[in-house]
Enzyme design. Structure first.
Site, short mmCIF file in Angstrom:
data_model
loop_
_atom_site.label_atom_id
_atom_site.label_comp_id
_atom_site.label_asym_id
_atom_site.label_seq_id
_atom_site.Cartn_x
_atom_site.Cartn_y
_atom_site.Cartn_z
N ASP A 36 0.89 -0.31 -0.14
CA ASP A 36 -0.04 -0.46 0.22
C ASP A 36 1.02 1.26 -0.17
O ASP A 36 0.27 1.96 0.20
CB ASP A 36 -0.59 -0.40 1.14
CG ASP A 36 0.01 -0.07 2.52
OD1 ASP A 36 1.12 -0.25 3.01
OD2 ASP A 36 -0.98 -0.17 4.37
N HIS A 239 25.26 0.47 -16.30
CA HIS A 239 23.93 1.45 -16.02
C HIS A 239 23.63 0.59 -14.54
O HIS A 239 22.72 0.43 -14.12
CB HIS A 239 22.56 1.17 -16.93
CG HIS A 239 21.45 2.47 -17.41
ND1 HIS A 239 21.19 1.60 -18.58
CD2 HIS A 239 22.64 2.65 -18.18
CE1 HIS A 239 20.79 2.39 -19.88
NE2 HIS A 239 22.14 3.42 -19.63
N ASP A 256 27.66 9.32 -12.57
CA ASP A 256 26.42 9.80 -13.30
C ASP A 256 25.50 9.72 -12.85
O ASP A 256 25.21 9.17 -12.27
CB ASP A 256 26.80 8.27 -14.58
CG ASP A 256 25.51 9.59 -15.43
OD1 ASP A 256 24.52 10.78 -15.24
OD2 ASP A 256 25.16 9.01 -17.07
N ASP A 267 21.79 15.69 -16.25
CA ASP A 267 22.08 14.79 -16.17
C ASP A 267 24.04 15.34 -16.36
O ASP A 267 24.42 15.59 -17.31
CB ASP A 267 22.09 13.79 -17.86
CG ASP A 267 22.44 12.80 -18.20
OD1 ASP A 267 22.82 11.75 -16.77
OD2 ASP A 267 21.62 12.49 -19.05
N HIS A 346 27.77 2.84 -26.18
CA HIS A 346 26.61 4.06 -26.65
C HIS A 346 26.60 5.57 -27.70
O HIS A 346 27.88 5.29 -27.70
CB HIS A 346 26.76 4.47 -25.62
CG HIS A 346 27.40 5.14 -24.81
ND1 HIS A 346 27.53 6.46 -24.60
CD2 HIS A 346 28.17 4.48 -23.68
CE1 HIS A 346 28.55 7.05 -23.48
NE2 HIS A 346 28.66 5.60 -23.07
N HIS A 350 21.64 12.16 -25.93
CA HIS A 350 20.38 11.87 -26.24
C HIS A 350 20.14 13.32 -26.14
O HIS A 350 20.44 14.65 -25.53
CB HIS A 350 19.94 11.31 -25.26
CG HIS A 350 19.95 11.10 -24.01
ND1 HIS A 350 19.44 12.33 -22.99
CD2 HIS A 350 21.28 10.86 -23.09
CE1 HIS A 350 20.48 12.34 -21.99
NE2 HIS A 350 21.22 11.43 -21.61
N HIS A 357 16.25 11.64 -21.10
CA HIS A 357 16.10 11.07 -21.84
C HIS A 357 14.73 11.77 -23.49
O HIS A 357 13.89 11.02 -23.18
CB HIS A 357 15.72 9.34 -22.46
CG HIS A 357 16.77 9.18 -21.84
ND1 HIS A 357 17.12 7.47 -21.40
CD2 HIS A 357 18.45 9.24 -21.72
CE1 HIS A 357 18.65 7.54 -21.21
NE2 HIS A 357 19.51 8.41 -21.02
N GLU A 380 28.57 12.73 -24.19
CA GLU A 380 29.05 11.76 -23.13
C GLU A 380 29.22 10.61 -23.87
O GLU A 380 29.34 9.94 -23.45
CB GLU A 380 27.54 11.72 -22.23
CG GLU A 380 26.68 10.94 -22.67
CD GLU A 380 25.62 10.40 -22.36
OE1 GLU A 380 25.64 9.92 -21.37
OE2 GLU A 380 24.51 10.89 -22.29
N TYR A 384 35.09 2.14 -21.90
CA TYR A 384 34.58 1.22 -21.51
C TYR A 384 36.02 -0.14 -21.70
O TYR A 384 35.50 -0.81 -22.44
CB TYR A 384 33.45 0.88 -21.08
CG TYR A 384 32.67 2.03 -21.05
CD1 TYR A 384 32.17 2.59 -19.90
CD2 TYR A 384 31.88 2.63 -22.31
CE1 TYR A 384 31.22 3.76 -19.53
CE2 TYR A 384 31.55 3.78 -21.64
CZ TYR A 384 31.13 4.20 -20.99
OH TYR A 384 30.81 5.12 -21.43
N ARG A 401 33.88 7.93 -18.23
CA ARG A 401 33.08 8.36 -19.25
C ARG A 401 32.93 10.41 -18.91
O ARG A 401 33.00 10.59 -17.94
CB ARG A 401 30.88 8.24 -18.80
CG ARG A 401 29.91 9.03 -19.94
CD ARG A 401 29.06 8.51 -20.52
NE ARG A 401 27.90 8.58 -18.69
CZ ARG A 401 27.78 7.09 -18.27
NH1 ARG A 401 28.83 6.04 -19.11
NH2 ARG A 401 27.16 6.72 -17.55
N GLU A 403 30.13 14.01 -18.84
CA GLU A 403 29.00 14.31 -19.69
C GLU A 403 28.93 15.53 -19.59
O GLU A 403 28.37 15.57 -18.60
CB GLU A 403 27.46 13.09 -18.93
CG GLU A 403 26.47 13.53 -19.68
CD GLU A 403 25.63 12.57 -19.00
OE1 GLU A 403 25.59 11.77 -17.57
OE2 GLU A 403 24.68 12.33 -20.04
N1 GLY Z 1 21.78 9.22 -17.11
C1 GLY Z 1 21.23 8.53 -18.10
C2 GLY Z 1 22.56 8.39 -19.18
O1 GLY Z 1 23.26 9.63 -18.97
O2 GLY Z 1 21.71 8.46 -20.74
MN MN Z 2 24.64 10.25 -17.49
MN MN Z 3 23.32 11.10 -20.09
#
Ligand code: GLY
Ligand code: MN
Ligand code: MN
Length: 434
Positions: A36, A239, A256, A267, A346, A350, A357, A380, A384, A401, A403
């Site tokens: 609940d 992720h 991140d 982000d 990747h 985005h 996103h 970004e 890796y 990374r 970003e």
């Molecule tokens: N934090 C998600 C991305 O960088 O796309």
């Molecule tokens: Mn990110």
């Molecule tokens: Mn991102």
């Protein structure tokens, strides 16, 4: 966001929809976390974008040219008992007074009121497939009208996906939206700075995550996605959200984390040395990613196709991986064969906005979209390196990374997350401060 901004958005959308069309949009449902207990409520981005109304159990209708009112809101009625438990509600009167609705009704009356308004329209615009319950409601209203067609009742003939119009609007950020995104980025920058000062070997990843959540909440912001705080081999899990491992001397830590402030997301990613100093191997990889990121930001300019910043990053990273001895062969061949994807799997960015996103098409037909002022994207790139037997030990488990959030302007790229240390020396200095 000021009410004039919401009114401007509704006007713009209604202008595109035209008379004889109707826009119908539901609020987000309340979602159960377990038994609940509910998740904290977050309004649907499309719904909020058009009216700023943050309560559940609401439906917005825009009826361009309707003489007795174009902007209608169906919402929960005031209820002293329920408000005692869950807090105040605007009620239909509040929807008119505070949110600028031309008319507002109790949500429980929607079946009696909305079909009659839909009847006068030939086109219904809604976000098809977004909420299956709501799709079914629309079908019920239309079927109810159809069953009375022999009595001369009219039914709309066209059902149009609202996403194309609305998401294209959301892709172009107004001046007020850019200002909101800059504030969101600023809070995230402060949180990253706070974390940089706190990192020590022996701490756990969740302790660093806690610094972000603390800094976000003290600025009335929330996380815009689950923070990724991964050290050592976890830097290579894109992720990674467990955030429960210890920070070891000599490891890298990839963070991140961004926030949502006033419905706008930031982000940001930085990759830091746990001990406060990058090793030579870490630094070599870091420098490649940094070169790629700076060049990709520089390519984030108006009239440039969307894929150019990515292609720029791919070329620099491929050359860099060759210089480390991790790839061999001609750069053009390695790019064509996508050999870099073993280490950079990747995209370079985005759209960013109310959602992390964010909405908006990346292609128009078969062509990459051209960047235009008002669009906001992340930049970004990353590298890796897996712990595979063919990789020299010194490079294994290095994930980097970097970003930032970048607005396209007439004057060039505008880094909304600027000011946060990014050069290795600057990061080492920021980490040494306490
Ligand atoms: N934090 C998600 C991305 O960088 O796309
Ligand atoms: Mn990110
Ligand atoms: Mn991102």
């Amino acid at each position: 966001m000021k009410s004039v901004e919401f009114a401007r958005r509704r006007r713009q959308l209604m202008h595109m929809v035209g008379e004889s069309g109707i826009v119908v949009l539901p609020s987000a449902p309340v979602r159960t976390r377990s038994r609940d207990v509910e998740y904290r409520y977050r309004q649907d981005s499309d719904f909020y974008y058009l009216c700023g109304f943050a309560e559940p159990d609401a439906v917005l209708a825009l009826v361009p040219g309707r003489a007795s009112g174009e902007f209608l809101l169906f919402c929960r009625e005031r209820d002293a008992d329920k408000e005692l438990w869950d807090g105040s509600r605007a009620g239909p009167d509040g929807a008119v007074e505070r949110y600028g609705a031309d008319d507002a009704f109790p949500i429980d009356d929607i079946d009696d009121i909305l079909p009659g308004i839909i009847e006068a329209c030939t086109r219904v615009y809604y976000t098809m497939g977004m909420y299956s319950d709501f799709d079914a409601r629309i079908a019920e209203w239309i079927n109810a009208l159809r069953s009375r067609e022999t009595k001369g009742v009219h039914t709309p003939r066209e059902f149009v996906a609202l996403d194309h119009l609305l998401h294209d609007m959301r892709l172009y950020k107004s001046r007020a939206e850019i200002a909101a995104m800059r504030k969101s980025a600023k809070v995230a920058v402060r949180a990253h700075e706070r974390a940089m000062r706190r990192i020590r070997p022996g701490m756990y990843e969740y302790e660093i995550e806690a610094e972000f959540r603390y800094e976000f909440r003290r600025n009335n912001a929330w996380v815009s996605y689950s923070p990724i705080v991964g050290a050592g081999s976890n830097t290579c899990t894109l992720h990674y959200v467990h955030n429960d491992q210890v920070l070891k001397e000599g490891d890298l830590l990839l963070i991140d984390a961004g926030c949502e402030l006033d419905y706008y997301a930031s982000d940001i990613t930085r990759t830091l040395p746990v001990s406060g100093r990058y090793s030579d191997a870490q630094r070599a990889v870091y420098d490649i990613v940094l070169d790629a990121q700076l060049a990709a930001i520089d390519a984030t300019r108006r009239d440039t196709p969307w894929n150019v910043p990515h292609d720029t990053a791919v070329e620099i990273i491929t050359r860099g991986l060759k210089s480390l001895g991790l790839l061999e062969g001609s750069t053009q061949r390695l790019i064509k064969d996508e050999a870099y994807r073993r280490f950079f799997m990747h995209r370079t960015g985005h759209w960013l906005g109310m959602d992390v996103h964010d909405v908006g098409d990346y292609k128009v037909g078969d062509e990459w979209r051209l960047l235009e002022p008002g669009m906001v994207t992340t930049v970004e790139p990353g590298v890796y390196i897996p712990a595979d037997s063919d990789i020299p030990p010194k490079y294994r488990n290095i994930g980097v990374r970097i970003e930032d959030d970048v607005a396209v302007t007439a004057k060039g790229p505008d880094v909304l997350s600027k000011g946060l240390a990014k050069e290795p020396r600057a990061i080492e200095e920021a980490m040494a401060a306490s």
